[in-house]
Design a protein around this motif. Structure first.
Motif, short mmCIF file in Angstrom:
data_model
loop_
_atom_site.label_atom_id
_atom_site.label_comp_id
_atom_site.label_asym_id
_atom_site.label_seq_id
_atom_site.Cartn_x
_atom_site.Cartn_y
_atom_site.Cartn_z
N ALA A 180 0.84 -1.20 0.00
CA ALA A 180 0.00 0.00 0.00
C ALA A 180 0.87 1.25 0.00
CB ALA A 180 -0.91 0.01 1.24
N PRO A 181 0.35 2.36 -0.52
CA PRO A 181 1.10 3.62 -0.49
C PRO A 181 1.40 4.03 0.95
CG PRO A 181 -0.82 3.80 -1.92
CD PRO A 181 -0.96 2.51 -1.18
N GLU A 182 2.54 4.66 1.17
CA GLU A 182 2.94 5.05 2.53
C GLU A 182 1.99 6.06 3.16
OE1 GLU A 182 7.00 6.15 2.97
OE2 GLU A 182 7.77 4.27 2.14
N THR A 183 1.15 6.67 2.35
CA THR A 183 0.18 7.64 2.88
C THR A 183 -0.93 6.97 3.69
OG1 THR A 183 -0.95 7.51 0.73
CG2 THR A 183 0.56 9.36 1.08
N GLU A 184 -1.12 5.66 3.53
CA GLU A 184 -2.15 4.95 4.27
C GLU A 184 -1.66 4.61 5.67
OE1 GLU A 184 -5.09 4.62 3.21
OE2 GLU A 184 -4.91 4.91 1.04
N ASP A 185 -2.54 4.74 6.66
CA ASP A 185 -2.11 4.51 8.04
C ASP A 185 -1.76 3.05 8.32
OD1 ASP A 185 -4.64 3.39 8.00
OD2 ASP A 185 -5.39 4.47 9.76
N TYR A 186 -2.22 2.14 7.47
CA TYR A 186 -1.95 0.72 7.67
C TYR A 186 -0.75 0.24 6.85
CZ TYR A 186 -4.63 0.55 3.31
OH TYR A 186 -5.08 0.77 2.03
N ALA A 187 -0.14 1.12 6.06
CA ALA A 187 0.93 0.73 5.15
C ALA A 187 2.19 0.31 5.90
CB ALA A 187 1.26 1.88 4.20
N LEU A 188 2.89 -0.68 5.36
CA LEU A 188 4.21 -1.04 5.85
C LEU A 188 5.25 -0.18 5.15
CD1 LEU A 188 3.81 -4.93 5.72
CD2 LEU A 188 3.86 -3.52 7.79
N THR A 189 6.22 0.30 5.91
CA THR A 189 7.27 1.15 5.36
C THR A 189 8.63 0.64 5.83
OG1 THR A 189 7.30 2.68 7.24
CG2 THR A 189 5.67 3.11 5.50
N SER A 190 9.67 1.34 5.44
CA SER A 190 11.02 0.92 5.81
C SER A 190 11.22 0.89 7.33
CB SER A 190 12.05 1.84 5.16
OG SER A 190 11.83 3.19 5.53
N LYS A 191 10.46 1.68 8.05
CA LYS A 191 10.61 1.69 9.51
C LYS A 191 10.13 0.39 10.15
CE LYS A 191 6.19 3.86 10.76
NZ LYS A 191 5.54 5.05 11.36
N HIS A 192 9.37 -0.40 9.41
CA HIS A 192 8.85 -1.66 9.94
C HIS A 192 9.74 -2.85 9.62
CE1 HIS A 192 4.97 0.70 9.43
NE2 HIS A 192 4.96 0.39 10.71
N ILE A 193 10.77 -2.67 8.82
CA ILE A 193 11.55 -3.81 8.32
C ILE A 193 12.12 -4.65 9.46
CG2 ILE A 193 13.64 -4.49 7.09
CD1 ILE A 193 13.11 -2.22 5.12
N ASP A 194 12.82 -4.03 10.40
CA ASP A 194 13.46 -4.79 11.48
C ASP A 194 12.45 -5.61 12.27
OD1 ASP A 194 15.94 -3.88 10.75
OD2 ASP A 194 16.08 -2.35 12.31
N THR A 195 11.30 -4.99 12.57
CA THR A 195 10.28 -5.70 13.33
C THR A 195 9.73 -6.88 12.55
OG1 THR A 195 9.63 -3.63 14.42
CG2 THR A 195 8.06 -5.44 14.51
N VAL A 196 9.47 -6.68 11.27
CA VAL A 196 8.93 -7.77 10.44
C VAL A 196 9.93 -8.92 10.35
CG1 VAL A 196 8.26 -8.41 8.10
CG2 VAL A 196 7.38 -6.30 9.11
N LEU A 197 11.21 -8.60 10.18
CA LEU A 197 12.22 -9.65 10.07
C LEU A 197 12.31 -10.46 11.36
CD1 LEU A 197 15.15 -8.01 8.06
CD2 LEU A 197 12.98 -8.94 7.26
N LYS A 198 12.19 -9.79 12.49
CA LYS A 198 12.21 -10.48 13.78
C LYS A 198 10.98 -11.37 13.95
CE LYS A 198 15.02 -7.00 16.15
NZ LYS A 198 15.02 -5.87 17.12
#
Length: 457
Positions: free
Chosen positions: A289-307
């Motif tokens: 989803a576009p980063e403008t959406e409140d539910y979008a995944l962005t680069s700031k979520h990468i570390d958490t997702v990988l864990k």
């Protein structure tokens, strides 16, 4: 090219071009940091390799590991040359259509917040496919499938069960025409489950080789994003129906398929919840989803997702050892055979082997391009395909994607999703990098799981 990493207490080394995977000891794992490509065999370990290791390991250990590396190289299992580059440079693929995604319903009885299809409308208004259009689509794929025997038909929406009588008409017509033209049709349907009943279940079980059941995880996670027109959640309605359908298919040939977003980055709990509900075939994928959406995944979520993938890997292996295992789609990898070279290079075949058809009969490269008229390829009523668009997709492969060339995962993801690449970067040959980060991690986890299983036997 090699890639090395640690997972599940294992030292894992991947040889990218041969596909070989090695579980190695600490000496070899560390030694590979000091060996450059192209590799050259020596009678003894070169001093520039020995020097950084001699204070940690004994000389005999070092020499033994070096000899093992030389042996693997000579057997074509380490530091192998790129055998695919020449194939890609001489790429002259003459594709036939192998699969259609039939949009039998551009309408839906849910209003999922993250829906890329604009709650089923695909940015073009609500409509249902007629049986006539569906039959024309079957005629089209038969005419364009060449000598291909097996043909896949995916019923998609919106919500296909809103037009289930037409689904049945198309299915029966395809089976009839398949006998006449020596084609074997295999059917899949994706549903949110609201309209599932015993009659529909019976027909699906008799005719669909696979079923995709949409649910995001826990009641809280699911109902936050997947709700009805009136705003009420779907979880309580669909869970018992999905459990019943899964059992009726002997826990095989289906997937419960979810999406995780910025609201449930801790998605491992949702995967485990689905497993605890009794589902043995599960797929939970990151939202796009576009980063403008409140539910979008962005680069700031990468570390958490990988864990979270690490956490899920540990639980996955634990349950497998306890005899309570389940399949997670992104952790399934074939280390013995895997896809053919062509599939490794080019992926899903969108735009040339796999096409989507709208309720009006318009043809697009895949379901995610539907509604973008720049990618309209033709219509099943006139039976033509835009060869310029087809060729553009046909020639796309991991060697036309600059960022893929140096990536260890390229022959597993095959360059990623063309639609995501276009939607984020305006070019099907420029991969969506957030998805790349997640895919690389999933691949590491899946290979570690397979290695663990083989070592546990």
């Amino acid at each position: 090219m090699i890639h090395k990493y640690k997972q599940l207490g294992l030292n894992i080394v991947m040889d990218v071009y041969s596909g070989a995977v090695h579980v190695v000891d600490d000496v070899m794992y560390d030694m590979l940091d000091y060996i450059n490509e192209p590799f050259q065999v020596s009678e003894t370990c070169p001093y520039e390799v020995v020097k950084p290791l001699k204070n940690k390991y004994g000389y005999d250990e070092i020499e033994e590991s070096y000899k093992e590396i030389c042996g693997l190289y000579e057997n074509g299992q380490l530091f192998t040359d790129d055998c695919y580059k020449d194939i890609a440079q001489n790429w002259n693929k003459q594709s036939v259509v192998k699969a259609l995604c039939l949009h039998v319903a551009h309408d839906c009885n849910l209003r999922c917040k993250y829906c890329f299809a604009d709650t089923g409308e695909f940015h073009g208004g609500r409509s249902l496919m007629s049986s006539e259009t569906g039959k024309k689509a079957i005629d089209f794929v038969i005419a364009n499938s060449g000598n291909r025997h097996n043909i896949e038909i995916d019923y998609f929406g919106g919500e296909p069960l809103m037009n289930f009588e037409v689904v049945k008409e198309i299915t029966e017509y395809a089976k009839e025409q398949g006998k006449l033209h020596n084609k074997n049709f295999r059917f899949t349907i994706t549903t949110n489950g609201i309209l599932l009943n015993d009659e529909i279940k019976s027909y699906i079980n008799e005719n669909m080789s696979n079923v995709v059941l949409s649910i995001d995880g826990t009641k809280e996670t699911n109902d936050r994003m997947r709700y009805r027109v009136d705003g009420s959640g779907s979880y309580d309605t669909i869970v018992p129906k999905f459990q019943d359908l899964a059992e009726s298919r002997n826990q095989d040939n289906y997937y419960v398929r979810g999406t995780f977003t910025a609201h449930n980055v801790d998605f491992a709990k949702d995967v485990i919840h689905l497993a605890d509900l009794g589902f043995k075939q599960t797929s939970v994928e990151p939202v796009v989803a576009p980063e403008t959406e409140d539910y979008a995944l962005t680069s700031k979520h990468i570390d958490t997702v990988l864990k979270e993938y690490d956490k899920l890997t540990e639980e996955y292996v634990k349950r497998y050892g306890e005899g309570k295992g389940f399949n997670f789609f992104h952790f399934m990898v074939d280390l013995d055979q895997g896809p053919c070279a062509v599939k490794r290079l080019s992926g899903c075949g969108a735009g040339h082997e796999y096409l989507a058809v709208t309720p009006e009969g318009d043809i697009y490269p895949c379901h995610q391009f539907v509604g973008n008229t720049d990618f309209k390829m033709g219509n099943v009523y006139d039976g033509t395909i835009d060869n310029e668009i087809k060729t553009h997709f046909e020639r796309s492969n991991v060697y036309t994607k600059e960022k893929c060339k140096s990536c260890f995962a390229k022959f597993y993801c095959s360059g990623g999703c063309s639609a995501n690449a276009f939607n984020f970067n305006g070019d099907i040959n420029k991969p969506y990098e957030l998805a790349c980060e997640f895919e690389k991690k999933r691949l590491e986890c899946s290979i570690a799981i397979e290695a663990h299983k083989k070592l546990s036997k």
